[in-house]
Design an enzyme around this catalytic site. Structure first.
Site, PDB file in Angstrom:
ATOM      1  N   HIS A 376      10.849  61.238 -47.034  1.00 49.96           N
ATOM      2  CA  HIS A 376      10.010  60.038 -46.888  1.00 49.96           C
ATOM      3  C   HIS A 376      10.709  58.906 -46.157  1.00 49.96           C
ATOM      4  O   HIS A 376      10.137  57.822 -45.996  1.00 49.96           O
ATOM      5  CB  HIS A 376       9.583  59.540 -48.265  1.00 49.96           C
ATOM      6  N   LYS A 569       3.300  44.972 -49.042  1.00 49.28           N
ATOM      7  CA  LYS A 569       4.194  46.136 -49.166  1.00 49.28           C
ATOM      8  C   LYS A 569       5.514  45.632 -49.744  1.00 49.28           C
ATOM      9  O   LYS A 569       5.738  44.441 -49.825  1.00 49.28           O
ATOM     10  CB  LYS A 569       4.406  46.807 -47.792  1.00 49.28           C
ATOM     11  N   ARG A 570       6.395  46.529 -50.147  1.00 49.55           N
ATOM     12  CA  ARG A 570       7.696  46.104 -50.664  1.00 49.55           C
ATOM     13  C   ARG A 570       8.385  45.256 -49.608  1.00 49.55           C
ATOM     14  O   ARG A 570       8.235  45.472 -48.403  1.00 49.55           O
ATOM     15  CB  ARG A 570       8.537  47.336 -51.015  1.00 49.55           C
ATOM     16  N   LYS A 575      10.635  46.222 -42.687  1.00 51.32           N
ATOM     17  CA  LYS A 575       9.178  45.976 -42.661  1.00 51.32           C
ATOM     18  C   LYS A 575       8.881  44.614 -42.027  1.00 51.32           C
ATOM     19  O   LYS A 575       7.743  44.291 -41.743  1.00 51.32           O
ATOM     20  CB  LYS A 575       8.631  46.085 -44.087  1.00 51.32           C
ATOM     21  N   THR A 680       1.115  53.779 -45.905  1.00 56.62           N
ATOM     22  CA  THR A 680      -0.187  54.284 -46.374  1.00 56.62           C
ATOM     23  C   THR A 680      -1.164  53.131 -46.606  1.00 56.62           C
ATOM     24  O   THR A 680      -2.368  53.311 -46.555  1.00 56.62           O
ATOM     25  CB  THR A 680      -0.001  55.094 -47.683  1.00 56.62           C
ATOM     26  N   LYS A 684      -5.490  52.449 -45.868  1.00 57.18           N
ATOM     27  CA  LYS A 684      -6.469  51.907 -46.812  1.00 57.18           C
ATOM     28  C   LYS A 684      -7.235  50.738 -46.170  1.00 57.18           C
ATOM     29  O   LYS A 684      -8.432  50.579 -46.378  1.00 57.18           O
ATOM     30  CB  LYS A 684      -5.738  51.459 -48.093  1.00 57.18           C
TER      31      LYS A 684
END
Ligand SMILES: [N-]=[N+]=N[C@]1([C@H](N)O)O[C@H](CO)[C@@H](O)[C@H](O)[C@H]1O
Length: 844
Positions: A376, A569-570, A575, A680, A684
């Site tokens: 992952h 998100k985290r 990111k 992911t 969504k």
């Protein structure tokens, strides 16, 4: 015994089944029954939480019945099952999803209304079991929903942590504050303690060597010096529109001996409970690290405890079907969700060699045919490597087996030739750096028959870079299976109005079961009337979010003609939430320089950011602080008013995502290309008509391919060019190459506009220095893309067309497609639907 003993089995089912009919009157009786006799809470002191519990017990009863039927049928059919081992499951709330999957929403709505409660209020009583950190844990949960819905025989295996992911709040300084998530303080009806499944698990100890009388060969036997008990806790997983109900088995750790009475009677009360505390400690808390290895001994114990209990449970079920150990690979396909369960490989080998007395070749063949591994992440700090010393101490026999696996694997690469010598070093499962470490991903690859990445770009990076040498040796072993999300929770449940519009427009709810039907929305993308209905639903969901922000944060925001821009998100440097907030500082600065009249006419935007930082990840915590301090300045600046607001939403969770995603106009997925394995949440958002502002990374690329590049606000360079930019930064210094607007924003931080610069020292230095995640390089294209977003939003027809086409092209991102690929290309399992009992409601 004066009473004639009758055969019990069928009798019990006949006795209970009438109790399980699903007309609302029956449901009411069932709820009242549990109120009175399970809780106990009498109808006299009825309250919302009690009614939620009672309602949940009635759902549990129905799932128990379906689960019994399912397991009985799978056993009769001797089917092959998939066993998904994951150290994380981010399940979210259970009740609403179960009621919808059982297709009993109407009945429960009526039953509860008769007791004076609304279904929504009951749903809101449930807390969110946060037994995971982020994408990896949520993916596992989406997979379970799909496996049941599409009737795949499957088991989920994990750990029942007493404390889930910490609860997050933000203090007045804007800093993240962590609080223990005591999720089991109240009963959780959906988890059934299965006292019949208790398995001894060993640690430490020594290895006995002896001669096998039959083969005269050397045999080994591990004698652990300490034991604990793995207790099963089952969560029953309902499928949508089917009776098939699978099981998620979560292990909790119990001591062999609850209390050392000798120490107790000597008054050494602490000592008396030491063993119990040590045992319970193993499944006490989830390690809150996302994309980063937690190299602690307790974490290692958690990993072995999980796999040892799981393999014993699988082999027990195999033998209960009177099948031999040689049939294991045809009985269970075991998926390793990242490297966290990799110890399953030496553990199965140990059982096959030392307990089942197989030969090495037989045992190794069965092992490789049983396991497959999903990677992952490529982040070096996330690739697990455990010290040989630690493994040898806790699991001496396993370390012996890992060395044997490594020896046999490297046999093919002789030391003599220089080339192969270097290759040997790179391929070795054991890394001789400062500490001697076992490379768990290497072990997972060698011990599995299939290895997959979670998006096209990610799998290619694994093949071409991270696992290049292995890919050369095992070209067929590496395949891609791009992630997916379940449309049941992430559209049908969290966005009921959009679900109804799609069902009405397609004149069928088949799309909930098969998302490819969404493609039929394409023909409506330009239809004005349809666009208005579509836009009205987004507005309705934005109003719900506006209310939430008002209630929880006491902040007033608009929602009509205001772009809701969201990044959830985290918090992680790759990111690039930092680029998001610097973008907001720059926009704020531009707005301030504007003529007030022009500023007032600017299209309005609210930028939402949410996400937890691992408690030990100080840079990420600094980013949260900066976001909160910038938010405070902008949101209280009278010059800006409601033109632009920045809001940090504390305690991000599955339940909060279910509120945010339907209310989003544009979502940000702006990771440095080549770092986000998939993502992911991006999927969504598209599913709920949200547009993507994203980099050429992870699954963003496949969203562009399937929903149309013209329907995505993409920006930035491809991963191939990133290394060159990094090199430039190192050689010339990122600050010298930095975009002027970004420099200006950094100056505003440095001159204390958002609080003492001390707070952000590290952040700024990294940006001005090496800027490893190339924010400086991507800042201008990012801001340009945000402009495109704001311009396009001023053209509703174009915007809603993009939104509808984006959704229409998202059939592929269903976890149903993902699991079909796992089932066909890795697990070789087939759906095994229960024979339909024409129950009046089940088929929906
Ligand atoms: N660990 N890990 N990996 C992740 C996520 N953070 O949990 O797994 C997720 C599930 O595969 C990916 O979508 C995401 O890109 C990746 O970073």
């Amino acid at each position: 015994n004066k009473y004639k003993l009758k055969k019990k089995h069928s009798l019990i089912k006949d006795l209970v089944s009438p109790y399980l009919s699903s007309d609302y009157k029956h449901l009411q009786k069932n709820i009242a029954y549990h109120l009175e006799y399970t809780l106990p809470q009498t109808t006299r002191n009825l309250n919302l939480f009690g009614t939620y519990l009672a309602t949940s017990y009635t759902v549990r009863d129905r799932l128990l019945q379906l689960s019994h039927d399912t397991q009985k049928y799978y056993t009769e059919k001797k089917v092959k099952t998939a066993c998904y081992i994951s150290i994380e499951y981010l399940m979210g709330r259970f009740l609403q999803n179960a009621v919808l999957n059982l297709n009993l929403e109407e009945e429960y709505g009526e039953a509860l209304a008769g007791l004076g409660y609304g279904l929504e209020d009951i749903y809101d009583q449930e807390q969110d079991p946060a037994l995971g950190n982020g994408g990896l844990g949520r993916l596992a949960a989406c997979f379970l929903d799909t496996l049941a819905t599409h009737n795949y025989p499957a088991w989920g295996y994990g750990l029942r942590y007493n404390y889930g992911l910490f609860k997050q709040s933000v203090d007045v300084e804007g800093d993240q504050v962590e609080k223990t998530d005591v999720w089991l303080q109240f009963p959780y009806p959906f988890m059934i303690e299965n006292h019949f499944i208790r398995i001894p698990i060993g640690f430490y100890g020594s290895i006995e060597t002896y001669v096998d009388q039959k083969t005269k060969g050397t045999r080994f036997k591990w004698h652990p010096s300490e034991y604990v008990i793995a207790q099963a806790n089952d969560i029953l997983i309902p499928g949508y529109g089917t009776d098939n109900t699978n099981t998620l088995r979560l292990w909790s750790c119990r001591p062999i001996q609850e209390l050392d009475f000798k120490k107790f009677s000597l008054g050494d009360f602490k000592g008396a409970s030491e063993k119990r505390l040590n045992a319970e400690n193993i499944t006490n808390v989830l390690y809150p690290n996302d994309n980063e290895m937690a190299g602690k001994e307790l974490r290692f114990k958690q990993q072995y405890f999980l796999v040892a209990a799981t393999l014993q449970d699988i082999i027990r079920r195999l033998k209960e079907q009177k099948r031999t150990i040689y049939e294991l690979p045809d009985f269970a396909a075991v998926q390793l969700n990242d490297t966290h369960p990799t110890l399953a490989i030496p553990e199965l080998l140990r059982v096959l060699l030392d307990e089942e007395m197989l030969t090495w070749d037989e045992a190794w063949d069965i092992t490789q045919r049983t396991f497959s591994y999903t990677n992952h992440t490529i982040l070096p700090e996330a690739l697990e490597r455990w010290p040989v010393k630690l493994i040898s101490h806790l699991l001496p026999r396993h370390m012996q087996l890992i060395e044997a696996i490594n020896w046999k694997f490297l046999e093919n690469f002789s030391e003599n030739n220089k080339e192969s010598g270097k290759l040997r070093k790179k391929l070795s499962l054991i890394e001789n750096s400062r500490d001697t470490l076992v490379r768990m991903a290497w072990l997972a690859i060698v011990g599995s028959h299939k290895v997959n990445g979670v998006s096209d770009i990610h799998t290619n990076i694994l093949k071409d870079k991270v696992f290049k040498d292995f890919h050369k040796i095992y070209p067929k072993k590496f395949i891609n299976v791009t992630n997916g999300v379940t449309p049941r929770r992430w559209l049908h449940a969290c966005n009921p109005k959009l679900s109804e519009l799609i069902t009405a427009t397609l004149n069928s709810n088949e799309w909930i079961y098969d998302l490819t039907h969404l493609s039929k929305l394409r023909e409506h993308a330009d239809n004005e009337e349809f666009q208005l209905k579509w836009a009205a639903i987004k507005l309705f969901n934005k109003k719900k979010l506006q209310k939430y922000v008002k209630r929880e944060l006491k902040i007033d925001i608009g929602y009509k003609d205001v772009v809701y821009d969201i990044q959830i998100k985290r918090i992680h440097e790759y990111k690039r939430q930092l680029m998001n907030i610097i973008g907001s500082i720059s926009y704020y600065s531009d707005l301030l320089k504007m003529d007030p009249k022009k500023r007032k006419e600017m299209p309005k935007r609210v930028s939402f950011i949410a996400g937890k930082a691992a408690p030990g990840y100080f840079v990420a915590k600094k980013i949260i602080k900066l976001i909160n301090c910038v938010s405070k300045v902008i949101n209280t600046d009278p010059e800006i008013g409601d033109v632009f607001k920045v809001i940090y939403l504390p305690n991000y969770s599955v339940t909060l995502a279910e509120l945010l995603i339907p209310a989003t106009d544009v979502s940000e997925h702006i990771s440095t290309p080549g770092t986000e394995a998939s993502g992911t949440s991006n999927m969504k958002f598209v599913l709920n008509g949200g547009l993507i502002l994203g980099t050429l990374d992870g699954a963003n690329l496949e969203i562009m391919k399937n929903s149309g590049e013209e329907n995505v606000f993409a920006f930035g360079i491809t991963k191939e060019k990133v290394d060159q930019v990094k090199q430039n930064n190192i050689e010339k210094g990122a600050y010298n190459l930095m975009d002027e607007k970004m420099k200006n924003a950094i100056n505003l931080i440095e001159n204390g506009t958002f609080g003492n610069i001390e707070n952000y020292q590290g952040l700024i230095e990294e940006l001005k220095g090496v800027d490893r995640y190339i924010l400086g390089h991507d800042f201008a294209p990012y801001m340009e893309a945000m402009d495109r977003v704001m311009q396009t939003y001023q053209k509703p027809q174009k915007w809603w067309k993009m939104s509808i086409l984006g959704c229409a092209g998202s059939g592929w991102l269903s976890s149903d497609r993902t699991i079909k690929e796992y089932a066909e290309n890795i697990w070789e399992i087939k759906p095994c639907p229960l024979p339909k009992i024409e129950s009046e409601k089940q088929l929906g």
